[in-house]
Design an enzyme around this catalytic site. Sequence first.
Site, short mmCIF file in Angstrom:
data_model
loop_
_atom_site.label_atom_id
_atom_site.label_comp_id
_atom_site.label_asym_id
_atom_site.label_seq_id
_atom_site.Cartn_x
_atom_site.Cartn_y
_atom_site.Cartn_z
CB CYS A 43 -0.91 -0.02 1.17
SG CYS A 43 -1.98 1.43 1.38
CB CYS A 48 -3.30 2.76 -1.38
SG CYS A 48 -3.39 0.93 -0.89
CE LYS A 51 -5.05 4.26 -5.87
NZ LYS A 51 -5.51 2.82 -5.88
CE1 TYR A 179 -11.27 -1.73 -6.18
CE2 TYR A 179 -11.33 -4.25 -6.87
CZ TYR A 179 -11.92 -3.05 -6.14
OH TYR A 179 -12.74 -3.27 -5.36
CB ILE A 180 -4.37 -2.55 -10.96
CG1 ILE A 180 -4.00 -3.04 -9.61
CG2 ILE A 180 -2.88 -2.22 -11.58
CD1 ILE A 180 -3.18 -4.03 -9.05
CD GLU A 183 -7.31 2.30 -8.71
OE1 GLU A 183 -6.16 1.90 -8.42
OE2 GLU A 183 -7.99 2.30 -7.92
CG HIS A 439 -29.15 22.73 -3.83
ND1 HIS A 439 -29.31 22.05 -4.80
CD2 HIS A 439 -29.51 23.96 -4.34
CE1 HIS A 439 -29.33 22.60 -6.05
NE2 HIS A 439 -29.53 24.00 -5.66
CD GLU A 444 -28.51 18.86 -4.48
OE1 GLU A 444 -29.43 19.24 -4.05
OE2 GLU A 444 -27.91 19.58 -4.92
P1 FAD Z 1 1.23 -5.93 2.06
O1 FAD Z 1 0.95 -4.65 2.38
O2 FAD Z 1 1.58 -6.26 0.63
O3 FAD Z 1 2.33 -6.20 3.00
C1 FAD Z 1 3.20 -7.64 3.19
C2 FAD Z 1 4.60 -7.43 3.57
O4 FAD Z 1 5.06 -8.95 3.92
C3 FAD Z 1 5.52 -7.02 2.42
O5 FAD Z 1 5.95 -5.76 2.78
C4 FAD Z 1 6.68 -7.92 2.37
O6 FAD Z 1 7.93 -7.35 2.12
C5 FAD Z 1 6.37 -8.62 3.62
N1 FAD Z 1 6.88 -10.07 3.35
C6 FAD Z 1 6.64 -11.30 2.49
N2 FAD Z 1 7.28 -12.20 2.70
C7 FAD Z 1 7.71 -12.09 4.14
C8 FAD Z 1 8.40 -13.14 4.96
N3 FAD Z 1 8.55 -14.23 4.72
N4 FAD Z 1 8.93 -12.52 6.03
C9 FAD Z 1 8.61 -11.33 6.63
N5 FAD Z 1 7.92 -10.28 5.68
C10 FAD Z 1 7.72 -10.81 4.33
N6 FAD Z 1 -6.00 -1.20 -1.40
C11 FAD Z 1 -6.87 -0.27 -1.03
O7 FAD Z 1 -7.57 -0.20 -0.13
N7 FAD Z 1 -7.07 0.97 -1.70
C12 FAD Z 1 -6.14 1.34 -2.73
O8 FAD Z 1 -6.27 2.40 -3.22
C13 FAD Z 1 -5.20 0.29 -3.28
N8 FAD Z 1 -4.46 0.64 -4.27
C14 FAD Z 1 -3.76 -0.42 -4.87
C15 FAD Z 1 -2.87 -0.20 -5.88
C16 FAD Z 1 -2.19 -0.95 -6.20
C17 FAD Z 1 -1.35 -0.77 -7.59
C18 FAD Z 1 -2.00 -2.44 -5.65
C19 FAD Z 1 -1.03 -3.34 -5.96
C20 FAD Z 1 -2.65 -2.51 -4.57
C21 FAD Z 1 -3.39 -1.66 -4.22
N9 FAD Z 1 -4.50 -1.87 -2.75
C22 FAD Z 1 -5.40 -0.94 -2.48
C23 FAD Z 1 -4.48 -3.05 -2.15
C24 FAD Z 1 -3.40 -3.05 -0.76
O9 FAD Z 1 -2.29 -2.38 -1.15
C25 FAD Z 1 -3.45 -4.45 -0.17
O10 FAD Z 1 -4.56 -4.93 -0.12
C26 FAD Z 1 -2.73 -4.16 1.05
O11 FAD Z 1 -1.39 -3.55 1.19
C27 FAD Z 1 -2.58 -5.60 1.84
O12 FAD Z 1 -1.83 -5.50 3.02
P2 FAD Z 1 -1.15 -6.76 3.53
O13 FAD Z 1 -0.69 -6.33 4.84
O14 FAD Z 1 -1.94 -8.02 3.59
O15 FAD Z 1 0.09 -6.98 2.46
P1 NDP Z 2 -8.43 -7.96 -10.45
O1 NDP Z 2 -8.70 -9.15 -10.09
O2 NDP Z 2 -9.27 -6.68 -10.08
O3 NDP Z 2 -8.52 -7.61 -11.99
C1 NDP Z 2 -7.75 -8.61 -12.96
C2 NDP Z 2 -8.20 -8.46 -14.25
O4 NDP Z 2 -6.98 -9.23 -15.12
C3 NDP Z 2 -9.52 -8.85 -14.86
O5 NDP Z 2 -9.81 -7.89 -15.75
C4 NDP Z 2 -9.20 -10.13 -15.37
O6 NDP Z 2 -10.05 -10.45 -16.53
C5 NDP Z 2 -7.92 -9.77 -16.09
N1 NDP Z 2 -7.21 -11.29 -16.39
C6 NDP Z 2 -6.75 -12.33 -15.61
N2 NDP Z 2 -5.98 -13.23 -16.07
C7 NDP Z 2 -5.53 -12.56 -17.35
C8 NDP Z 2 -5.05 -12.96 -18.53
N3 NDP Z 2 -4.38 -14.18 -18.52
N4 NDP Z 2 -5.21 -12.28 -19.71
C9 NDP Z 2 -5.91 -11.02 -19.92
N5 NDP Z 2 -6.61 -10.76 -18.75
C10 NDP Z 2 -6.52 -11.35 -17.78
O7 NDP Z 2 -6.95 -7.62 -10.12
P2 NDP Z 2 -5.87 -6.30 -10.15
O8 NDP Z 2 -4.50 -6.85 -10.51
O9 NDP Z 2 -6.60 -5.38 -10.83
O10 NDP Z 2 -6.09 -6.00 -8.60
C11 NDP Z 2 -5.73 -6.88 -7.64
C12 NDP Z 2 -6.35 -6.54 -6.26
O11 NDP Z 2 -6.01 -5.29 -5.80
C13 NDP Z 2 -7.97 -5.94 -6.66
O12 NDP Z 2 -8.76 -7.07 -6.74
C14 NDP Z 2 -8.40 -5.24 -5.38
O13 NDP Z 2 -8.69 -6.06 -4.46
C15 NDP Z 2 -6.70 -4.67 -5.27
N6 NDP Z 2 -6.64 -3.11 -5.58
C16 NDP Z 2 -7.66 -2.29 -5.04
C17 NDP Z 2 -7.52 -0.86 -5.33
C18 NDP Z 2 -8.36 -0.01 -4.95
O14 NDP Z 2 -8.93 -0.36 -3.85
N7 NDP Z 2 -8.67 1.16 -5.47
C19 NDP Z 2 -6.65 -0.59 -6.37
C20 NDP Z 2 -5.77 -1.70 -6.99
C21 NDP Z 2 -5.85 -2.71 -6.55
P3 NDP Z 2 -11.58 -11.40 -15.91
O15 NDP Z 2 -12.42 -10.37 -15.48
O16 NDP Z 2 -11.95 -11.94 -17.48
O17 NDP Z 2 -11.09 -12.54 -15.02
#
Ligand code: FAD
Ligand code: NDP
Length: 450
Positions: A43, A48, A51, A179-180, A183, A439, A444
């Site tokens: 994140c 997040c 982004k 989502y990704i 975005e 308003h 609203e």
């Molecule tokens: P993480 O935050 O990924 O943390 C896991 C940590 O574990 C990492 O730092 C890693 O280094 C560590 N780790 C891994 N293996 C080990 C090990 N063996 N020993 C010790 N440490 C280890 N969510 C939202 O709510 N809003 C958003 O706008 C949003 N935007 C996103 C945009 C993108 C591009 C992406 C990829 C994700 C986004 N998400 C968003 C999703 C959000 O980032 C994740 O759901 C969240 O970070 C999950 O938290 P976590 O603690 O499970 O994992």
């Molecule tokens: P998503 O699961 O949201 O979307 C994956 C997309 O990739 C779908 O459209 C899927 O299609 C497509 N896909 C999967 N496999 C293939 C393939 N082989 N070829 C072509 N298309 C494929 O995953 P994201 O990676 O976008 O994000 C992961 C998660 O991270 C989200 O689900 C969300 O929980 C979190 N996230 C949250 C954000 C937020 O809160 N704003 C922002 C970014 C991430 P199909 O639908 O046909 O399966």
Amino acid sequence: MNTRSFDVVVLGGGSGGLAASFRAASHGAKVAMLEPAPLGGTCVNVGCVPKKAMWLAADLAERIALASQLGFDVPAAPQVAWPRLLQRRQRYIDGIHASYRQRLQDTGVAHIAQRGRLLDARTVECDDGTRLHAWHIVIATGSHALKPDLPGAALGGVSDDFFALQAAPARVAIVGGGYIAVELAGVLHGLGSEVTLLVRGQQLLSGFDSEMTAQMAENLRQQGIDVRFGCRVQALERHGGGIRALLQGGPADAVFDTVLFATGRAPSTHGLGLETAGVALDGQGAIAVDAFQNTSVPGVFAVGDVTAQAMLTPVAIAAARRLMDRLYGGQPDARLDYDNVPSVVFSHPPLGSVGLSEEQARARFDTVNTYHSRFRPMLQALGDGQVRTLFKMVCAGVDEKVVGIHLLGEGADEILQGFAVALKAGVTRRQMEDTVAIHPTSAEEVVLMR
Ligand code: FAD
Ligand code: NDP
């Protein structure tokens, strides 16, 4: 052998791991948190936070263009200096790292900057061989981006590579429709790239309300993003200085400067010693947990993306806090209710959703009514912008309980939170109607839907 003892050892210092550590420490537990990478996990470092910084910049570009329409002496097509933007983004992230470091120190959590793996249900081994004994182990190791298995896939990047970009690539293809993908498409378009979105299915954001996603696709196209449905990438190959994508469904190929895969994320379970400790995975490769975040091994718990339950930061945090309230806070029933989790897709404008889509509601209830509001927000109208707002409310049963709220439009990201509280509390359409509007706002319209 160097061995240390704690009440709880947390693997991962991302959203879930930090929340678990801080909450356990606040209840008086002796905590070790292992995190080899920068604090804050996905994140804060590649999710997040950076982004949203890029989204805000793209949003500003759009607003500057509107301001020019209103008579302000600003460019109609503003350019951003990426180095400056990236420097500001990093400065903000550095501030978060510093505040986490301070909090770890203040709360007495031992931060060990190494990876860990389970030797058994009570023992974690660090990379340097140190062994940590604990009554409880929490796995919060998150998830990682997946690339499809196709020839030349290595030429394409993932969201982590987007955050490493130093400038807007001229021509970008984004593969995926989730989502990704949505975005990154909006942000890159807003910051100067020509963007093509390659979606294998016929709809963006599967699982979301299809009326909303259809409007989302229209918005993206109106902004100038080339959205191609039913389009699959067969292979990537080098083409001069660029990348040629061989496609199925549409033109046979196309050349881009950058290709990004946004094709889903998988739980990070590799190398954690789960098999040795007997921690079971589910059918999707995520750590299997029950409603209380218990894994198959007593004393070992998992939270966040590694459990693949709604991959969202606030979900990881909320699950971790409730787990620690249960283990150390004298709240034996504490657990996260995963129903009606709100989320926002940061498109331009954003899409906020909570509860059921119309399709999901119709599959679950006999009586379903929907209410809508479609309008052009005032700033768009003043500036001759074309982006429209669509709000939708899904109600079920004779008492018309609100079971879904979907807001696609300017401010939706900020408006939704309060209405998510109302939905969770069981609000009915009648109660929404009884609420006096504010308003003139976009918000609203949520209480004025017809
Ligand atoms: P993480 O935050 O990924 O943390 C896991 C940590 O574990 C990492 O730092 C890693 O280094 C560590 N780790 C891994 N293996 C080990 C090990 N063996 N020993 C010790 N440490 C280890 N969510 C939202 O709510 N809003 C958003 O706008 C949003 N935007 C996103 C945009 C993108 C591009 C992406 C990829 C994700 C986004 N998400 C968003 C999703 C959000 O980032 C994740 O759901 C969240 O970070 C999950 O938290 P976590 O603690 O499970 O994992
Ligand atoms: P998503 O699961 O949201 O979307 C994956 C997309 O990739 C779908 O459209 C899927 O299609 C497509 N896909 C999967 N496999 C293939 C393939 N082989 N070829 C072509 N298309 C494929 O995953 P994201 O990676 O976008 O994000 C992961 C998660 O991270 C989200 O689900 C969300 O929980 C979190 N996230 C949250 C954000 C937020 O809160 N704003 C922002 C970014 C991430 P199909 O639908 O046909 O399966």
